[in-house]
Design a protein around this motif. Structure first.
Motif, PDB file in Angstrom:
ATOM      1  N   SER A  83       0.849  -1.192   0.000  1.00  9.82           N
ATOM      2  CA  SER A  83       0.000   0.000   0.000  1.00  9.82           C
ATOM      3  C   SER A  83       0.888   1.247   0.000  1.00  9.82           C
ATOM      4  O   SER A  83       2.000   1.227   0.527  1.00  9.82           O
ATOM      5  CB  SER A  83      -0.904   0.014   1.235  1.00  9.82           C
ATOM      6  OG  SER A  83      -1.731  -1.130   1.255  1.00  9.82           O
ATOM      7  N   VAL A 134      -4.289  10.514   0.213  1.00  8.71           N
ATOM      8  CA  VAL A 134      -5.073   9.361  -0.245  1.00  8.71           C
ATOM      9  C   VAL A 134      -4.202   8.112  -0.173  1.00  8.71           C
ATOM     10  O   VAL A 134      -3.035   8.120  -0.585  1.00  8.71           O
ATOM     11  CB  VAL A 134      -5.581   9.566  -1.684  1.00  8.71           C
ATOM     12  CG1 VAL A 134      -6.299   8.312  -2.184  1.00  8.71           C
ATOM     13  CG2 VAL A 134      -6.506  10.771  -1.761  1.00  8.71           C
ATOM     14  N   LYS A 190      -3.507   4.351  -1.440  1.00  9.00           N
ATOM     15  CA  LYS A 190      -3.769   3.427  -2.544  1.00  9.00           C
ATOM     16  C   LYS A 190      -3.310   2.031  -2.126  1.00  9.00           C
ATOM     17  O   LYS A 190      -2.163   1.837  -1.742  1.00  9.00           O
ATOM     18  CB  LYS A 190      -3.031   3.871  -3.807  1.00  9.00           C
ATOM     19  CG  LYS A 190      -3.523   5.207  -4.354  1.00  9.00           C
ATOM     20  CD  LYS A 190      -2.818   5.571  -5.636  1.00  9.00           C
ATOM     21  CE  LYS A 190      -3.361   6.899  -6.186  1.00  9.00           C
ATOM     22  NZ  LYS A 190      -2.695   7.293  -7.452  1.00  9.00           N
ATOM     23  N   THR A 191      -4.236   1.072  -2.225  1.00 11.20           N
ATOM     24  CA  THR A 191      -3.956  -0.280  -1.746  1.00 11.20           C
ATOM     25  C   THR A 191      -4.314  -1.314  -2.809  1.00 11.20           C
ATOM     26  O   THR A 191      -5.164  -1.064  -3.675  1.00 11.20           O
ATOM     27  CB  THR A 191      -4.772  -0.579  -0.481  1.00 11.20           C
ATOM     28  OG1 THR A 191      -6.169  -0.537  -0.820  1.00 11.20           O
ATOM     29  CG2 THR A 191      -4.472   0.422   0.618  1.00 11.20           C
ATOM     30  N   TRP A 218     -15.711   4.371   0.986  1.00  6.95           N
ATOM     31  CA  TRP A 218     -14.414   3.718   0.880  1.00  6.95           C
ATOM     32  C   TRP A 218     -14.542   2.675  -0.226  1.00  6.95           C
ATOM     33  O   TRP A 218     -15.298   1.707  -0.100  1.00  6.95           O
ATOM     34  CB  TRP A 218     -14.046   3.038   2.201  1.00  6.95           C
ATOM     35  CG  TRP A 218     -13.827   3.993   3.339  1.00  6.95           C
ATOM     36  CD1 TRP A 218     -14.743   4.781   3.935  1.00  6.95           C
ATOM     37  CD2 TRP A 218     -12.597   4.235   3.994  1.00  6.95           C
ATOM     38  NE1 TRP A 218     -14.182   5.526   4.922  1.00  6.95           N
ATOM     39  CE2 TRP A 218     -12.856   5.206   5.005  1.00  6.95           C
ATOM     40  CE3 TRP A 218     -11.304   3.744   3.865  1.00  6.95           C
ATOM     41  CZ2 TRP A 218     -11.869   5.676   5.852  1.00  6.95           C
ATOM     42  CZ3 TRP A 218     -10.319   4.215   4.712  1.00  6.95           C
ATOM     43  CH2 TRP A 218     -10.593   5.179   5.695  1.00  6.95           C
ATOM     44  N   THR A 259      -9.812   0.502  -2.588  1.00  9.04           N
ATOM     45  CA  THR A 259      -8.458   0.660  -3.116  1.00  9.04           C
ATOM     46  C   THR A 259      -7.915   2.081  -2.905  1.00  9.04           C
ATOM     47  O   THR A 259      -6.731   2.261  -2.677  1.00  9.04           O
ATOM     48  CB  THR A 259      -8.424   0.327  -4.619  1.00  9.04           C
ATOM     49  OG1 THR A 259      -9.386   1.151  -5.294  1.00  9.04           O
ATOM     50  CG2 THR A 259      -8.772  -1.142  -4.847  1.00  9.04           C
ATOM     51  N   ASN A 260      -8.793   3.084  -2.988  1.00 12.51           N
ATOM     52  CA  ASN A 260      -8.384   4.464  -2.743  1.00 12.51           C
ATOM     53  C   ASN A 260      -9.151   5.001  -1.533  1.00 12.51           C
ATOM     54  O   ASN A 260     -10.368   5.135  -1.591  1.00 12.51           O
ATOM     55  CB  ASN A 260      -8.660   5.342  -3.960  1.00 12.51           C
ATOM     56  CG  ASN A 260      -7.799   4.941  -5.137  1.00 12.51           C
ATOM     57  OD1 ASN A 260      -6.667   4.508  -4.975  1.00 12.51           O
ATOM     58  ND2 ASN A 260      -8.331   5.083  -6.337  1.00 12.51           N
ATOM     59  N   THR A 269      -9.411   7.998   1.512  1.00  8.99           N
ATOM     60  CA  THR A 269      -9.002   9.332   1.937  1.00  8.99           C
ATOM     61  C   THR A 269      -8.666   9.331   3.424  1.00  8.99           C
ATOM     62  O   THR A 269      -9.447   8.859   4.243  1.00  8.99           O
ATOM     63  CB  THR A 269     -10.110  10.354   1.667  1.00  8.99           C
ATOM     64  OG1 THR A 269     -10.420  10.350   0.282  1.00  8.99           O
ATOM     65  CG2 THR A 269      -9.676  11.742   2.068  1.00  8.99           C
TER      66      THR A 269
END
Length: 304
Positions: A26, A47, A49-50, A91, A94-95, A97
């Motif tokens: 991530s 942000v 990102k995963t 949510w 994957t993205n 905040t």
């Protein structure tokens, strides 16, 4: 040739493995710099990102190694007042905040902020810098005729700005500007301009510029006509002259007293004149004599 082929295969395999491992981690990305207006809200945007099926366990915001806010299992714990976690509306997996909001931006909020995110695939972090800014107030100009100068002041701004003088469209050279910071971190600016005797400039302008060189506010000071200025100054001194303020009421009161005395004297004189006329002898050759006989008053006609 066989050795070269084996080497190529090994290289491609290693690169594939590295790419796969990188994709499994991530990452968090923050806007590198944020400009916050003094007294308003500031948003530090970040942000995460995963990869798919990644869960965020917790994340923490810090400034100067001091923990401000943390979120664990979507439960927010605020450890420093004035900060809020910007909860995303959704949510998407994957993205995500993880932005931080400052409720009331002050100069002390300026600095470097760091966010650290813990997922089930590891830890990632990033940082962002907040720059505070405040607009300067409209300058004020004070005239000192005895010293032949003008002083311009402006405060309430941040970062440190500058004051500049103009005579018409021409920039003028002033004495060294002074800048000081108040307890709230905002700056107070001061600049003095020496006036030249016999100058043809009819209007002086003081302008305040922010730290980036942008003009924010200005104030104009028209030079009064010498005759008009002398007349106004004379009237002002006359109004402020203490003897004038004292003598004027005394004259009015004295005039009233004298007028009252004259009226009383005229009244007394008229009364005396009327009394004399009422007791004067009768004309026409006749006179009367008054004689008293005991308790009775007897009138005797002497001409009978």
């Amino acid at each position: 040739m066989a050795s070269i082929c084996v080497l190529l295969i090994l290289t491609v395999t290693i690169m594939s493995i590295g790419s796969a491992k990188t994709g499994d981690f991530s990452t968090v990305h923050c806007q590198k710099e944020t400009l916050g207006q003094y007294g308003g809200q500031s948003l530090l945007e970040c942000v995460v990102k995963t990869p798919p099926d990644t869960e965020i366990d917790s994340f923490t915001w810090k400034k100067d190694s001091r923990t401000l806010l943390s979120v664990t299992d979507r439960v927010t714990t605020v450890q420093a007042p004035g900060y809020l976690f910007v909860t995303p509306s959704s949510w998407n997996g994957t993205n995500m905040t993880v932005s931080l909001r400052i409720i009331n931006t002050e100069v002390e909020h300026e600095g470097l902020y760091e966010v650290m995110v813990l997922t089930d695939r590891g830890v990632c972090k990033d940082s962002t810098t907040l720059h505070a800014t405040a607009k300067y107030m409209k300058p004020t100009i004070h005239s000192n005729p005895e010293a032949m100068n003008l002083t311009c002041k402006s405060d309430g701004g941040y970062p440190e700005g500058t004051l500049r003088w103009f005579g018409g469209n021409e920039e003028l050279t002033a004495s060294q500007m002074k800048a000081s910071q108040g307890e709230n971190g905002l700056f107070q600016l001061s600049s003095t301009l020496s006036l030249r005797e016999g100058s043809s400039v009819s209007t002086y302008t003081c302008r305040v510029f922010n730290a980036s060189g942008g003009r924010e506010q200005e104030t104009l000071f028209p030079v009064p006509d010498p005759k008009t200025a002398e007349k106004v100054e004379g009237e002002r001194r006359k109004e402020l002259d203490p003897p004038t303020k004292v003598v004027a009421p005394v004259v009015v009161i004295g005039s009233l007293i004298v007028g009252l005395l004259i009226a009383v004297m005229l009244y007394i004189r008229r009364s005396q004149t009327a009394r004399r006329q009422s007791t004067a002898p009768l004309t026409g050759g006749r006179s009367e004599a008054k004689e008293y006989n005991g308790d009775d008053l007897v009138y005797t006609d002497n001409n009978a």
